[in-house]
Scaffold this motif. Structure first.
Motif, PDB file in Angstrom:
ATOM      1  N   GLY A 192     -34.716 -83.408 -49.946  1.00 13.44           N
ATOM      2  CA  GLY A 192     -35.785 -84.348 -50.273  1.00 13.44           C
ATOM      3  C   GLY A 192     -37.030 -83.650 -50.781  1.00 13.44           C
ATOM      4  N   SER A 193     -38.039 -84.418 -51.134  1.00  9.76           N
ATOM      5  CA  SER A 193     -39.305 -83.844 -51.586  1.00  9.76           C
ATOM      6  C   SER A 193     -40.051 -83.287 -50.388  1.00  9.76           C
ATOM      7  N   ALA A 194     -41.064 -82.501 -50.698  1.00  8.19           N
ATOM      8  CA  ALA A 194     -41.728 -81.688 -49.670  1.00  8.19           C
ATOM      9  C   ALA A 194     -42.147 -82.445 -48.410  1.00  8.19           C
ATOM     10  N   LEU A 195     -41.763 -81.887 -47.286  1.00  5.93           N
ATOM     11  CA  LEU A 195     -42.332 -82.258 -45.987  1.00  5.93           C
ATOM     12  C   LEU A 195     -43.215 -81.076 -45.648  1.00  5.93           C
ATOM     13  N   GLY A 196     -44.481 -81.220 -45.794  1.00 10.88           N
ATOM     14  CA  GLY A 196     -45.312 -80.031 -45.635  1.00 10.88           C
ATOM     15  C   GLY A 196     -45.248 -79.209 -46.902  1.00 10.88           C
ATOM     16  N   ARG A 197     -45.396 -77.892 -46.782  1.00 12.16           N
ATOM     17  CA  ARG A 197     -45.527 -77.058 -47.973  1.00 12.16           C
ATOM     18  C   ARG A 197     -44.193 -76.524 -48.501  1.00 12.16           C
ATOM     19  N   GLU A 198     -43.159 -76.482 -47.655  1.00 11.25           N
ATOM     20  CA  GLU A 198     -41.923 -75.817 -48.088  1.00 11.25           C
ATOM     21  C   GLU A 198     -41.065 -76.735 -48.962  1.00 11.25           C
ATOM     22  N   ILE A 199     -40.683 -76.231 -50.129  1.00 11.95           N
ATOM     23  CA  ILE A 199     -39.791 -77.008 -50.994  1.00 11.95           C
ATOM     24  C   ILE A 199     -38.514 -76.215 -51.248  1.00 11.95           C
ATOM     25  N   VAL A 200     -37.413 -76.928 -51.420  1.00 12.25           N
ATOM     26  CA  VAL A 200     -36.111 -76.296 -51.661  1.00 12.25           C
ATOM     27  C   VAL A 200     -35.430 -77.005 -52.830  1.00 12.25           C
TER      28      VAL A 200
END
Ligand code: ATP
Ligand code: PRP
Ligand code: MG
Length: 324
Positions: free
Chosen positions: A269-277
């Motif tokens: 999914g889109s960012a939860l907080g700062r971390e994106i994957v």
């Protein structure tokens, strides 16, 4: 007969053996081999209900055609040669990137005026006029040769069936020309033969092949799915990368369009907080890194996977579509 649900036929010798074993090993499929009464049999470590039959590439084709084996690795050249109704009897699940070889029509280099298939008509007429015999073609690819020569309108010839060292036939005087398989061209050159300009009959490589005539019980389908899922997960891993980064949540709305533009996904999914994957194709990694940097992303890392299991995969889908 055996009551093992799934028979997987694997080359036990020759050109395809090592590459086939390496292919399965990459997918984490390890053979345990034991000598059976008539031939080599084995199992797959950790994958129950699969019996591995170690056979020659040509015997694998016979067993896929008759339905004795469910899945196998063999050359497309042998499939097309040995199975008259190949498209009905088997499904080529995927080419494997090894065992490349062309089936070609080759003539003596000394025939300088003979360049293409159409020129063979004159050769045949000449041989008939001089010796009262038919032009002879040495090959073990009898069916492929008949089909190809007919397509090219060459009919005045006779096949001399060859059991090996086909390239030596013109030199030995047992045929005028040959049809055989070639990879590097070294054997043709060593025998002073040349390929006709339009003489490539088939570009072959090793394929993972399914039999449509094998007893596809539910247990066989489940065992095949277990094998194909691992193979697909290895390929998916090899062709994918994971990109991680830190992104200001205020910029997160730019992420989905960025992923879409590069054919990438946001599996968690889109960012939860700062971390994106992101998951993406290997070839698009650096374009995505640049785009992420433009979006203000930091500490971008790129990783490879060992296996990447998707909800479904093209191999299993292709098999199940075909066998129902
Ligand atoms: N240079 C090559 N020469 C022949 N076959 C090749 C080559 N490269 C790849 N192959 C593939 O490997 C398959 C098996 O060839 P291989 O030489 O191992 O068996 P073979 O010689 O036909 O075995 P057999 O002992 O039964 O005659 C070929 O049909 C073809 O698909
Ligand atoms: O174009 P090249 O790289 O020279 O390869 C072609 C040769 O390889 C194969 O023979 P193989 O060595 O498998 O022996 P075989 O005739 O016993 O099958 C094939 O039948 C050709 O003779
Ligand atoms: Mg060979």
């Amino acid at each position: 007969m055996t009551d093992t649900p799934l028979i997987l036929a694997v080359p036990s010798k020759g050109r395809l053996q090592e590459n086939a074993a390496a292919f399965f090993a990459r997918a984490g499929l390890v053979f345990t081999q034991s000598r059976g009464a008539r031939d080599y049999r084995g199992t797959l470590k950790g994958v129950p209900e699969v019996e591995v039959a170690f056979l020659s590439a040509s015997e694998i084709v016979s067993q896929l055609s008759s339905g004795t084996a469910h899945l196998g690795i063999t050359g497309e050249d042998l499939i097309r040669e040995q199975i008259p109704d190949a498209d009905t009897a088997v499904e080529l699940l995927t080419p494997l990137g090894f065992g490349h070889a062309n089936v070609v029509v080759a003539v003596p280099q000394a025939w300088i005026d003979v360049r293409n298939m159409a020129d063979l008509d004159e050769v045949a007429a000449d041989i008939r006029a001089r010796h009262g015999t038919k032009m002879r073609v040495a090959t073990k690819y009898v069916n492929l040769t008949r089909r190809f020569f007919a397509e090219k309108g060459v009919s005045d010839y006779r096949i001399v069936e060859s059991l090996g060292a086909t390239e030596g036939a013109p030199g030995a005087g047992s045929a005028e020309l040959i049809v055989d398989i070639t990879t590097t061209g070294a054997t043709l050159a060593a025998n002073a033969l040349k390929i006709l300009d339009d003489g490539v009959m088939l570009r072959s490589e090793a394929n993972l092949v399914a039999s449509t005539r094998a007893p596809w019980t539910d247990r066989a389908k489940a065992a095949a799915t277990a094998v194909l899922t691992r193979i697909a997960a290895e390929e998916e891993a090899r062709t994918s990368r994971e990109i991680r980064a830190s992104l200001d949540p205020a910029k997160a709305s730019g992420l989905a369009p960025l992923a879409r533009e590069h054919g990438a996904t946001l599996p968690y999914g889109s960012a939860l907080g700062r971390e994106i994957v992101l998951h993406c194709r290997t070839a698009t990694v650096f374009d995505i890194v640049t785009a992420l940097q433009s979006l203000g992303a930091q500490d971008i890392s790129v990783r490879a996977f060992d296996y990447l299991f998707r909800p479904t995969n093209a191999l299993t889908e292709r098999l199940l579509r075909r066998i129902g």
